[in-house]
Design a protein around this motif. Structure first.
Motif, mmCIF file in Angstrom:
data_model
loop_
_atom_site.group_PDB
_atom_site.id
_atom_site.type_symbol
_atom_site.label_atom_id
_atom_site.label_comp_id
_atom_site.label_asym_id
_atom_site.label_seq_id
_atom_site.Cartn_x
_atom_site.Cartn_y
_atom_site.Cartn_z
ATOM 1 N N GLN A 1 0.832 -1.203 0.000
ATOM 2 C CA GLN A 1 0.000 0.000 0.000
ATOM 3 C C GLN A 1 0.871 1.259 0.000
ATOM 4 N N GLN A 2 1.921 1.256 0.804
ATOM 5 C CA GLN A 2 2.817 2.414 0.890
ATOM 6 C C GLN A 2 3.513 2.667 -0.449
ATOM 7 N N ALA A 3 3.994 1.616 -1.090
ATOM 8 C CA ALA A 3 4.676 1.777 -2.374
ATOM 9 C C ALA A 3 3.726 2.345 -3.426
ATOM 10 N N ILE A 4 2.491 1.876 -3.430
ATOM 11 C CA ILE A 4 1.512 2.366 -4.405
ATOM 12 C C ILE A 4 1.170 3.828 -4.137
ATOM 13 N N GLU A 5 1.029 4.209 -2.870
ATOM 14 C CA GLU A 5 0.737 5.606 -2.542
ATOM 15 C C GLU A 5 1.880 6.523 -2.972
ATOM 16 N N ILE A 6 3.102 6.116 -2.722
ATOM 17 C CA ILE A 6 4.257 6.926 -3.125
ATOM 18 C C ILE A 6 4.332 7.015 -4.645
ATOM 19 N N PHE A 7 4.069 5.897 -5.308
ATOM 20 C CA PHE A 7 4.076 5.906 -6.769
ATOM 21 C C PHE A 7 2.974 6.821 -7.311
ATOM 22 N N ALA A 8 1.808 6.815 -6.679
ATOM 23 C CA ALA A 8 0.714 7.687 -7.123
ATOM 24 C C ALA A 8 1.115 9.156 -7.013
ATOM 25 N N ARG A 9 1.765 9.529 -5.913
ATOM 26 C CA ARG A 9 2.231 10.916 -5.761
ATOM 27 C C ARG A 9 3.234 11.270 -6.860
ATOM 28 N N ALA A 10 4.142 10.355 -7.150
ATOM 29 C CA ALA A 10 5.133 10.595 -8.199
ATOM 30 C C ALA A 10 4.455 10.711 -9.564
ATOM 31 N N THR A 11 3.414 9.945 -9.788
ATOM 32 C CA THR A 11 2.670 9.997 -11.048
ATOM 33 C C THR A 11 2.021 11.359 -11.245
ATOM 34 N N VAL A 12 1.429 11.891 -10.171
ATOM 35 C CA VAL A 12 0.813 13.217 -10.246
ATOM 36 C C VAL A 12 1.879 14.261 -10.548
ATOM 37 N N GLN A 13 3.014 14.187 -9.876
ATOM 38 C CA GLN A 13 4.094 15.151 -10.106
ATOM 39 C C GLN A 13 4.627 15.063 -11.530
ATOM 40 N N ALA A 14 4.676 13.862 -12.086
ATOM 41 C CA ALA A 14 5.173 13.679 -13.457
ATOM 42 C C ALA A 14 4.134 14.052 -14.506
ATOM 43 N N ARG A 15 2.893 14.294 -14.078
ATOM 44 C CA ARG A 15 1.776 14.650 -14.972
ATOM 45 C C ARG A 15 1.507 13.591 -16.028
ATOM 46 N N GLN A 16 1.549 12.340 -15.594
ATOM 47 C CA GLN A 16 1.239 11.220 -16.489
ATOM 48 C C GLN A 16 0.408 10.204 -15.726
ATOM 49 N N ASP A 17 -0.618 9.698 -16.361
ATOM 50 C CA ASP A 17 -1.328 8.562 -15.792
ATOM 51 C C ASP A 17 -0.387 7.363 -15.871
ATOM 52 N N ALA A 18 -0.651 6.355 -15.049
ATOM 53 C CA ALA A 18 0.244 5.195 -15.049
ATOM 54 C C ALA A 18 -0.546 3.910 -14.896
ATOM 55 N N LEU A 19 -0.108 2.898 -15.602
ATOM 56 C CA LEU A 19 -0.666 1.560 -15.489
ATOM 57 C C LEU A 19 0.469 0.636 -15.081
ATOM 58 N N MET A 20 0.300 -0.026 -13.955
ATOM 59 C CA MET A 20 1.352 -0.890 -13.428
ATOM 60 C C MET A 20 0.865 -2.331 -13.388
ATOM 61 N N ALA A 21 1.641 -3.212 -13.981
ATOM 62 C CA ALA A 21 1.387 -4.646 -13.868
ATOM 63 C C ALA A 21 2.011 -5.094 -12.551
ATOM 64 N N MET A 22 1.217 -5.722 -11.705
ATOM 65 C CA MET A 22 1.679 -6.119 -10.372
ATOM 66 C C MET A 22 2.108 -7.583 -10.358
ATOM 67 N N PHE A 23 3.262 -7.817 -9.741
ATOM 68 C CA PHE A 23 3.795 -9.167 -9.591
ATOM 69 C C PHE A 23 4.053 -9.422 -8.115
#
Length: 162
Positions: free
Chosen positions: A29-51
């Motif tokens: 959950q923490q990794a996804i939240e941090i990634f979401a913040r980085a996605t907003v800052q980068a101004r790009q939507d993101a699709l992540m395949a989870m393993f």
């Protein structure tokens, strides 16, 4: 495979980085939240395949970070192939939202198709993706240095994305 299935150009050229597609191992959950913040800052939507881990070769699920005016919405989505040969759409697990790329390759919200079509389309898309994943052999020697980085924690990854 996923990039092509979405209808994104495989060699887009400059100025077309509207969406990030990637993978994530050990999705906490923490990794996804941090990634979401980085996605907003980068101004790009993101699709992540989870393993589940680095040894697993089958995708456990997809997470979509979709930017909104208020920040971002993080959702578990599934690929949906409504018609063979057409780009897939993404539908949320609860089947309340759907997303597709527009002609500019920007992710847009769209009406959810009828449930029966969605269920058939999800089964078809996962089957195609898993079949392609079994057939692909990854050769790390062919990776470009800029596409591969090792991060000790989620914050290091977020700092890199910022």
């Amino acid at each position: 495979m996923l990039i092509e299935a979405l209808g994104l150009p495989t060699s887009p050229g400059p100025g077309t980085d509207a969406m990030t597609v990637g993978t994530m191992d050990y999705p906490s959950q923490q990794a996804i939240e941090i990634f979401a913040r980085a996605t907003v800052q980068a101004r790009q939507d993101a699709l992540m395949a989870m393993f589940a881990d680095t040894a697993t070769s089958t995708c456990a699920g997809l997470a979509l970070v979709y930017r909104t005016r208020e920040g971002a919405r993080v959702m578990e989505v599934e690929p949906c192939s409504l018609k063979q040969g057409r780009p897939i759409i993404l539908v949320t697990k609860d089947r309340l939202r759907a997303y597709a790329l527009d002609e500019r390759c920007l992710l847009q919200s769209r009406p959810v198709p009828p449930r029966a079509k969605v269920e058939r389309g999800v089964a078809r898309a996962w089957s195609d993706i898993r079949k392609a994943m079994r057939m692909i052999e990854v050769d790390p020697e062919q990776w470009e240095a800029g596409y591969f980085s090792i991060f000790g924690d989620a914050q290091s990854f977020a700092d890199f994305m910022a």
